[in-house]
Design a protein around this motif. Structure first.
Motif: not given
Length: 64
Positions: A17-24, A27-28, A37-42, A44-46
């Motif tokens: 499971l991705c530790t950065e986003c917890d599988g969601s 991006p955290n 950058w997040v508001e543009e629909g990005a 999780c980069p991890n």
């Protein structure tokens, strides 16, 4: 006798499971500079929006 042992880190699944986003896949981001950058629909980069990463120990082979 040929025996194989399942990877203890990923329990033989080959991925974690991705530790950065917890599988969601969201991006955290905790830094203010990345909020635009997040508001543009990005995603999780991890984990590249998959929700999981390849196991570092077995490299996805499911056995160690």
């Amino acid at each position: 006798m040929n025996t194989t042992t399942r990877c203890l880190t990923c329990q033989g699944e080959g991925h974690l499971l991705c530790t950065e986003c917890d599988g969601s896949c969201e991006p955290n981001i905790k830094e203010q500079q990345f909020l635009d950058w997040v508001e543009e629909g990005a995603k999780c980069p991890n984990c590249e929006a998959h929700g999981f990463t390849i196991c570092d120990v077995c490299e996805g082979a499911t056995v160690a």
